[in-house]
Design a protein around this motif. Structure first.
Motif, PDB file in Angstrom:
ATOM      1  N   ASN A  50       5.281 -11.967   1.477  1.00  0.00           N
ATOM      2  CA  ASN A  50       4.118 -12.107   0.592  1.00  0.00           C
ATOM      3  C   ASN A  50       4.251 -13.440  -0.132  1.00  0.00           C
ATOM      4  N   GLU A  51       3.525 -13.635  -1.183  1.00  0.00           N
ATOM      5  CA  GLU A  51       3.535 -14.935  -1.854  1.00  0.00           C
ATOM      6  C   GLU A  51       4.815 -15.185  -2.639  1.00  0.00           C
ATOM      7  N   GLU A  52       5.656 -14.171  -2.796  1.00  0.00           N
ATOM      8  CA  GLU A  52       6.886 -14.323  -3.560  1.00  0.00           C
ATOM      9  C   GLU A  52       8.148 -14.178  -2.718  1.00  0.00           C
ATOM     10  N   MET A  53       8.139 -13.294  -1.715  1.00  0.00           N
ATOM     11  CA  MET A  53       9.357 -12.948  -0.998  1.00  0.00           C
ATOM     12  C   MET A  53       9.137 -12.905   0.510  1.00  0.00           C
ATOM     13  N   VAL A  54      10.248 -13.050   1.241  1.00  0.00           N
ATOM     14  CA  VAL A  54      10.234 -12.843   2.684  1.00  0.00           C
ATOM     15  C   VAL A  54      11.364 -11.885   3.038  1.00  0.00           C
ATOM     16  N   LEU A  55      11.052 -10.927   3.890  1.00  0.00           N
ATOM     17  CA  LEU A  55      12.026  -9.958   4.379  1.00  0.00           C
ATOM     18  C   LEU A  55      12.412 -10.341   5.797  1.00  0.00           C
ATOM     19  N   LEU A  56      13.703 -10.568   6.002  1.00  0.00           N
ATOM     20  CA  LEU A  56      14.224 -10.952   7.306  1.00  0.00           C
ATOM     21  C   LEU A  56      15.124  -9.868   7.864  1.00  0.00           C
ATOM     22  N   GLN A  57      15.105  -9.690   9.191  1.00  0.00           N
ATOM     23  CA  GLN A  57      16.175  -8.949   9.855  1.00  0.00           C
ATOM     24  C   GLN A  57      17.100  -9.997  10.444  1.00  0.00           C
ATOM     25  N   LEU A  58      18.352  -9.977   9.989  1.00  0.00           N
ATOM     26  CA  LEU A  58      19.271 -11.067  10.253  1.00  0.00           C
ATOM     27  C   LEU A  58      19.818 -11.045  11.674  1.00  0.00           C
ATOM     28  N   VAL A  59      20.063 -12.248  12.200  1.00  0.00           N
ATOM     29  CA  VAL A  59      20.795 -12.433  13.446  1.00  0.00           C
ATOM     30  C   VAL A  59      22.101 -13.128  13.078  1.00  0.00           C
ATOM     31  N   ASP A  60      23.241 -12.467  13.329  1.00  0.00           N
ATOM     32  CA  ASP A  60      24.509 -13.037  12.895  1.00  0.00           C
ATOM     33  C   ASP A  60      25.075 -14.008  13.926  1.00  0.00           C
ATOM     34  N   LEU A  95       7.312  -4.951  -0.666  1.00  0.00           N
ATOM     35  CA  LEU A  95       7.737  -6.140  -1.399  1.00  0.00           C
ATOM     36  C   LEU A  95       6.935  -6.391  -2.675  1.00  0.00           C
ATOM     37  N   ASP A  96       5.952  -5.570  -2.962  1.00  0.00           N
ATOM     38  CA  ASP A  96       5.025  -5.873  -4.056  1.00  0.00           C
ATOM     39  C   ASP A  96       5.610  -5.670  -5.446  1.00  0.00           C
ATOM     40  N   ASP A  97       6.622  -4.815  -5.580  1.00  0.00           N
ATOM     41  CA  ASP A  97       7.204  -4.512  -6.888  1.00  0.00           C
ATOM     42  C   ASP A  97       8.716  -4.540  -6.753  1.00  0.00           C
ATOM     43  N   LEU A  98       9.370  -5.526  -7.370  1.00  0.00           N
ATOM     44  CA  LEU A  98      10.807  -5.725  -7.205  1.00  0.00           C
ATOM     45  C   LEU A  98      11.610  -4.528  -7.698  1.00  0.00           C
ATOM     46  N   VAL A 100      10.712  -1.312  -7.974  1.00  0.00           N
ATOM     47  CA  VAL A 100      10.528  -0.191  -7.047  1.00  0.00           C
ATOM     48  C   VAL A 100      11.263  -0.466  -5.739  1.00  0.00           C
ATOM     49  N   LEU A 101      11.211  -1.698  -5.287  1.00  0.00           N
ATOM     50  CA  LEU A 101      11.881  -2.098  -4.055  1.00  0.00           C
ATOM     51  C   LEU A 101      13.376  -1.787  -4.108  1.00  0.00           C
ATOM     52  N   LEU A 102      14.036  -2.129  -5.214  1.00  0.00           N
ATOM     53  CA  LEU A 102      15.482  -1.906  -5.335  1.00  0.00           C
ATOM     54  C   LEU A 102      15.828  -0.424  -5.301  1.00  0.00           C
ATOM     55  N   ILE A 103      15.030   0.381  -5.960  1.00  0.00           N
ATOM     56  CA  ILE A 103      15.274   1.827  -5.966  1.00  0.00           C
ATOM     57  C   ILE A 103      15.035   2.405  -4.573  1.00  0.00           C
ATOM     58  N   ASP A 104      13.975   1.979  -3.911  1.00  0.00           N
ATOM     59  CA  ASP A 104      13.665   2.483  -2.571  1.00  0.00           C
ATOM     60  C   ASP A 104      14.790   2.138  -1.590  1.00  0.00           C
ATOM     61  N   ILE A 105      15.294   0.904  -1.646  1.00  0.00           N
ATOM     62  CA  ILE A 105      16.389   0.501  -0.762  1.00  0.00           C
ATOM     63  C   ILE A 105      17.633   1.341  -1.040  1.00  0.00           C
ATOM     64  N   SER A 106      17.948   1.543  -2.312  1.00  0.00           N
ATOM     65  CA  SER A 106      19.126   2.322  -2.679  1.00  0.00           C
ATOM     66  C   SER A 106      19.030   3.745  -2.159  1.00  0.00           C
ATOM     67  N   GLU A 107      17.866   4.336  -2.269  1.00  0.00           N
ATOM     68  CA  GLU A 107      17.686   5.716  -1.818  1.00  0.00           C
ATOM     69  C   GLU A 107      17.707   5.825  -0.298  1.00  0.00           C
ATOM     70  N   GLU A 108      17.121   4.851   0.373  1.00  0.00           N
ATOM     71  CA  GLU A 108      16.999   4.928   1.827  1.00  0.00           C
ATOM     72  C   GLU A 108      18.276   4.494   2.547  1.00  0.00           C
ATOM     73  N   TYR A 109      18.951   3.474   2.017  1.00  0.00           N
ATOM     74  CA  TYR A 109      20.096   2.895   2.715  1.00  0.00           C
ATOM     75  C   TYR A 109      21.437   3.159   2.039  1.00  0.00           C
ATOM     76  N   GLY A 110      21.422   3.711   0.839  1.00  0.00           N
ATOM     77  CA  GLY A 110      22.666   4.072   0.167  1.00  0.00           C
ATOM     78  C   GLY A 110      23.272   2.964  -0.654  1.00  0.00           C
ATOM     79  N   LEU A 111      23.183   1.740  -0.178  1.00  0.00           N
ATOM     80  CA  LEU A 111      23.742   0.581  -0.883  1.00  0.00           C
ATOM     81  C   LEU A 111      22.808  -0.605  -0.771  1.00  0.00           C
ATOM     82  N   THR A 150      18.615 -13.477  -6.891  1.00  0.00           N
ATOM     83  CA  THR A 150      18.154 -14.556  -6.018  1.00  0.00           C
ATOM     84  C   THR A 150      18.194 -14.184  -4.533  1.00  0.00           C
ATOM     85  N   ARG A 151      18.916 -13.108  -4.211  1.00  0.00           N
ATOM     86  CA  ARG A 151      19.015 -12.689  -2.792  1.00  0.00           C
ATOM     87  C   ARG A 151      19.354 -11.208  -2.747  1.00  0.00           C
ATOM     88  N   ILE A 152      18.741 -10.501  -1.817  1.00  0.00           N
ATOM     89  CA  ILE A 152      18.948  -9.064  -1.654  1.00  0.00           C
ATOM     90  C   ILE A 152      19.319  -8.804  -0.198  1.00  0.00           C
TER      91      ILE A 152
END
Length: 202
Positions: free
Chosen positions: A37-47, A94-97, A99-110, A160-162
């Motif tokens: 969105n206009e503030e953030m980008v979500l990437l799936q990483l390639v190591d 990505l619209d609400d930082l 809410v995003l952090l809580i959703d990630i914690s609940e879905e992924y554990g960490l 600065t990074r999640i």
């Protein structure tokens, strides 16, 4: 930039993103654009081993440059296809930082949180228990895979990074779950009264 990120997402290409001010000129991130969105980008990483390895959220204001497609896009996509590794949308909003952090914690554990402008050489890993428009409360896990016996409050917009859903976060969860009753730090190992501990040492 947002238009180019959307092109990369539509074409399913690897992008290379630079954050020179935070990471220096010789560091970058390679990944697939899953959402932006206009503030953030979500990437799936390639190591570096050409494996899909978790997700990363960056703030567009920190991005100094990016390459689309990434220099080794064709090679990376071919190897990933041979390995049957595909891009998967984690379906986080990505619209609400907060809410995003809580959703990630609940879905992924960490969730791994970097605050590079205030703590450039460290990060915190844990689960966000509460968050509002200003702060968030984090239950942290140590590098020994034990939960700390207290929670910590941080400023939301120091982030600065999640990162989440990667191999290291998975390793911590696996080790912690195997510990049973030892999954938390033992509070008696960390006396609150330092003077009392000093007296015991005499």
């Amino acid at each position: 930039m947002l238009i180019e990120l959307e092109k990369a997402r539509t074409r399913n290409n690897v992008v290379r993103i630079f954050r020179e001010e935070l990471d220096g000129p010789d560091s970058w991130t390679d990944g697939f654009v899953v959402d932006a969105n206009e503030e953030m980008v979500l990437l799936q990483l390639v190591d570096d081993g050409v494996h899909i390895n978790g997700y990363q959220i960056l703030f567009l204001e920190d991005i100094s440059d990016f390459a689309h497609p990434a220099p080794f896009n064709d090679f990376q996509k071919k190897v990933l296809a041979l390995r049957d590794e595909e891009v998967i949308d984690p379906e986080v909003d990505l619209d609400d930082l907060a809410v995003l952090l809580i959703d990630i914690s609940e879905e992924y554990g960490l969730v791994t949180l970097h605050r590079e402008e205030v703590e450039p050489d460290s990060c915190e890993i844990g689960r966000v228990l509460k968050a509002d428009a200003v702060t968030y409360e984090l239950e942290e896990i140590g590098s020994d895979a034990r939960w700390f016996d207290e929670t910590f409050e941080y400023d939301l917009y120091d982030i600065t990074r999640i990162e989440f859903g990667g191999a290291y976060e998975e390793a911590l969860i696996l080790a912690n779950e195997d510990m049973g009753e030892d999954a938390y730090e033992l509070s008696e190992e960390y006396p609150e009264d330092l003077d009392a501990q000093t007296d015991l040492d005499r």
